[in-house]
Motif scaffolding. Structure first.
Motif, mmCIF file in Angstrom:
data_model
loop_
_atom_site.group_PDB
_atom_site.id
_atom_site.type_symbol
_atom_site.label_atom_id
_atom_site.label_comp_id
_atom_site.label_asym_id
_atom_site.label_seq_id
_atom_site.Cartn_x
_atom_site.Cartn_y
_atom_site.Cartn_z
ATOM 1 N N ARG A 175 16.223 14.927 23.901
ATOM 2 C CA ARG A 175 17.028 16.147 23.988
ATOM 3 C C ARG A 175 16.177 17.357 24.377
ATOM 4 O O ARG A 175 16.614 18.218 25.144
ATOM 5 C CB ARG A 175 17.773 16.390 22.682
ATOM 6 C CG ARG A 175 18.902 15.397 22.468
ATOM 7 C CD ARG A 175 19.594 15.639 21.132
ATOM 8 N NE ARG A 175 20.624 14.679 20.901
ATOM 9 C CZ ARG A 175 21.934 14.969 20.914
ATOM 10 N NH1 ARG A 175 22.333 16.192 21.178
ATOM 11 N NH2 ARG A 175 22.819 14.026 20.678
ATOM 12 N N ILE A 176 14.952 17.416 23.838
ATOM 13 C CA ILE A 176 14.033 18.504 24.206
ATOM 14 C C ILE A 176 13.669 18.394 25.674
ATOM 15 O O ILE A 176 13.661 19.397 26.399
ATOM 16 C CB ILE A 176 12.786 18.493 23.296
ATOM 17 C CG1 ILE A 176 13.169 18.959 21.883
ATOM 18 C CG2 ILE A 176 11.673 19.362 23.879
ATOM 19 C CD1 ILE A 176 12.099 18.717 20.831
ATOM 20 N N ASP A 177 13.391 17.196 26.134
ATOM 21 C CA ASP A 177 13.066 16.985 27.544
ATOM 22 C C ASP A 177 14.211 17.453 28.440
ATOM 23 O O ASP A 177 13.996 18.164 29.430
ATOM 24 C CB ASP A 177 12.760 15.502 27.790
ATOM 25 C CG ASP A 177 12.366 15.233 29.228
ATOM 26 O OD1 ASP A 177 11.376 15.837 29.697
ATOM 27 O OD2 ASP A 177 13.045 14.419 29.888
ATOM 28 N N ARG A 178 15.441 17.073 28.095
ATOM 29 C CA ARG A 178 16.606 17.497 28.895
ATOM 30 C C ARG A 178 16.768 19.009 28.867
ATOM 31 O O ARG A 178 17.061 19.641 29.886
ATOM 32 C CB ARG A 178 17.876 16.828 28.372
ATOM 33 C CG ARG A 178 18.286 15.624 29.147
ATOM 34 C CD ARG A 178 19.705 15.157 28.899
ATOM 35 N NE ARG A 178 20.241 15.316 27.574
ATOM 36 C CZ ARG A 178 20.157 14.410 26.599
ATOM 37 N NH1 ARG A 178 19.542 13.263 26.800
ATOM 38 N NH2 ARG A 178 20.701 14.630 25.423
ATOM 39 N N LEU A 179 16.600 19.604 27.680
ATOM 40 C CA LEU A 179 16.739 21.054 27.540
ATOM 41 C C LEU A 179 15.726 21.774 28.423
ATOM 42 O O LEU A 179 16.064 22.743 29.114
ATOM 43 C CB LEU A 179 16.559 21.454 26.073
ATOM 44 C CG LEU A 179 16.672 22.933 25.739
ATOM 45 C CD1 LEU A 179 18.070 23.458 26.039
ATOM 46 C CD2 LEU A 179 16.325 23.169 24.277
ATOM 47 N N LEU A 180 14.492 21.279 28.443
ATOM 48 C CA LEU A 180 13.458 21.914 29.261
ATOM 49 C C LEU A 180 13.688 21.685 30.754
ATOM 50 O O LEU A 180 13.386 22.561 31.568
ATOM 51 C CB LEU A 180 12.076 21.408 28.845
ATOM 52 C CG LEU A 180 11.622 21.849 27.452
ATOM 53 C CD1 LEU A 180 10.303 21.181 27.087
ATOM 54 C CD2 LEU A 180 11.512 23.359 27.344
ATOM 55 N N LYS A 181 14.229 20.529 31.125
ATOM 56 C CA LYS A 181 14.540 20.282 32.535
ATOM 57 C C LYS A 181 15.651 21.202 33.027
ATOM 58 O O LYS A 181 15.622 21.679 34.159
ATOM 59 C CB LYS A 181 14.935 18.823 32.749
ATOM 60 C CG LYS A 181 13.740 17.897 32.783
ATOM 61 C CD LYS A 181 14.163 16.461 33.001
ATOM 62 C CE LYS A 181 12.922 15.571 33.021
ATOM 63 N NZ LYS A 181 13.268 14.145 32.980
ATOM 64 N N LYS A 182 16.635 21.457 32.179
ATOM 65 C CA LYS A 182 17.752 22.318 32.563
ATOM 66 C C LYS A 182 17.405 23.802 32.444
ATOM 67 O O LYS A 182 18.106 24.645 33.022
ATOM 68 C CB LYS A 182 18.978 22.011 31.704
ATOM 69 C CG LYS A 182 19.590 20.657 31.997
ATOM 70 C CD LYS A 182 20.791 20.395 31.107
ATOM 71 C CE LYS A 182 21.398 19.031 31.395
ATOM 72 N NZ LYS A 182 22.539 18.731 30.512
ATOM 73 N N ASN A 183 16.367 24.102 31.671
ATOM 74 C CA ASN A 183 15.959 25.487 31.431
ATOM 75 C C ASN A 183 14.442 25.588 31.553
ATOM 76 O O ASN A 183 13.742 25.826 30.562
ATOM 77 C CB ASN A 183 16.405 25.935 30.035
ATOM 78 C CG ASN A 183 17.895 25.816 29.845
ATOM 79 O OD1 ASN A 183 18.642 26.702 30.233
ATOM 80 N ND2 ASN A 183 18.336 24.722 29.254
ATOM 81 N N PRO A 184 13.892 25.414 32.759
ATOM 82 C CA PRO A 184 12.435 25.355 32.913
ATOM 83 C C PRO A 184 11.705 26.622 32.481
ATOM 84 O O PRO A 184 10.522 26.568 32.156
ATOM 85 C CB PRO A 184 12.234 25.067 34.403
ATOM 86 C CG PRO A 184 13.531 25.329 35.056
ATOM 87 C CD PRO A 184 14.600 25.215 34.018
ATOM 88 N N SER A 185 12.396 27.744 32.437
ATOM 89 C CA SER A 185 11.726 28.980 32.008
ATOM 90 C C SER A 185 11.405 28.966 30.513
ATOM 91 O O SER A 185 10.675 29.835 30.031
ATOM 92 C CB SER A 185 12.566 30.208 32.363
ATOM 93 O OG SER A 185 13.802 30.170 31.683
ATOM 94 N N GLU B 116 1.399 17.525 24.067
ATOM 95 C CA GLU B 116 1.516 16.184 24.650
ATOM 96 C C GLU B 116 1.953 15.163 23.599
ATOM 97 O O GLU B 116 2.745 14.269 23.884
ATOM 98 C CB GLU B 116 0.187 15.753 25.287
ATOM 99 C CG GLU B 116 -0.191 16.559 26.519
ATOM 100 C CD GLU B 116 -0.738 17.963 26.198
ATOM 101 O OE1 GLU B 116 -1.224 18.207 25.064
ATOM 102 O OE2 GLU B 116 -0.642 18.826 27.079
ATOM 103 N N GLN B 117 1.431 15.273 22.391
ATOM 104 C CA GLN B 117 1.831 14.353 21.322
ATOM 105 C C GLN B 117 3.277 14.578 20.921
ATOM 106 O O GLN B 117 4.021 13.631 20.682
ATOM 107 C CB GLN B 117 0.921 14.526 20.107
ATOM 108 C CG GLN B 117 -0.483 14.024 20.314
ATOM 109 C CD GLN B 117 -1.399 14.376 19.157
ATOM 110 O OE1 GLN B 117 -1.233 15.391 18.489
ATOM 111 N NE2 GLN B 117 -2.386 13.513 18.917
ATOM 112 N N ILE B 118 3.680 15.831 20.861
ATOM 113 C CA ILE B 118 5.051 16.164 20.455
ATOM 114 C C ILE B 118 6.055 15.631 21.463
ATOM 115 O O ILE B 118 7.073 15.036 21.088
ATOM 116 C CB ILE B 118 5.211 17.686 20.277
ATOM 117 C CG1 ILE B 118 4.384 18.180 19.089
ATOM 118 C CG2 ILE B 118 6.678 18.064 20.106
ATOM 119 C CD1 ILE B 118 4.222 19.687 19.026
ATOM 120 N N THR B 119 5.774 15.801 22.724
ATOM 121 C CA THR B 119 6.742 15.446 23.765
ATOM 122 C C THR B 119 6.550 14.037 24.323
ATOM 123 O O THR B 119 7.432 13.530 25.005
ATOM 124 C CB THR B 119 6.678 16.460 24.936
ATOM 125 O OG1 THR B 119 5.356 16.465 25.475
ATOM 126 C CG2 THR B 119 7.065 17.853 24.468
ATOM 127 N N GLY B 120 5.397 13.432 24.054
ATOM 128 C CA GLY B 120 5.093 12.125 24.611
ATOM 129 C C GLY B 120 5.531 10.984 23.710
ATOM 130 O O GLY B 120 6.455 11.123 22.903
#
Length: 142
Positions: free
Chosen positions: A83-93, A133-137
């Motif tokens: 969900r964090i990955d999707r949120l960041l992809k949709k809101n790169p800023s 990297e650990q948090i998102t990987g």
């Protein structure tokens, strides 16, 4: 003077949308529209902080209670990462805000993990020791 913004927010939103559709920009409640647009953007930042709090709490539980590791914790960690990955992809800023948001969310995560583990939050490090990297990987604390 009381406006629909104060008394009936839904009605106010519909009025503002209608004025925009009709091109009647001079009649818009611009002060409140500005506030609402800024708040809409802020909601994405709050979502990131909330999701990071849940993720970090589960990473702490995973690390500090290895005997209780289970499918529920594993799936929550995976879900929040997705969900964090999707949120960041949709809101790169939001990406540049990520490290600071981790700092803010970690304090909440310590409290959530302590509550769920029925222990004192002093059991956990004061500052987040997980890297971005650990948090998102695909990192799983030992």
């Amino acid at each position: 003077m009381t406006t629909a913004y104060e008394t009936d927010f839904y009605q106010w939103t519909q009025q503002q949308a209608a004025l925009i559709r009709q091109g009647l920009f001079s009649e818009l409640d611009t002060a409140h529209l500005i506030d609402e647009i800024e708040d809409m953007g802020g909601s994405k930042e709050r979502e990131l902080e909330s999701r990071l709090g849940v993720l970090l709490a589960h990473l702490l539980k995973w690390e500090f209670q290895p005997a209780r590791r289970g499918n529920s914790w594993r799936l929550t960690i995976k879900e929040q990462r997705r969900r964090i990955d999707r949120l960041l992809k949709k809101n790169p800023s939001l990406k540049p805000l990520f490290p600071g948001t981790v700092i803010d969310a970690y304090g909440d995560a310590r409290l959530m993990a302590a509550r769920e583990m029925d222990c004192d939050d002093s059991q956990f490090p004061l500052e987040c020791e997980f890297t971005v990297e650990q948090i998102t990987g695909d990192y799983w604390p030992e």
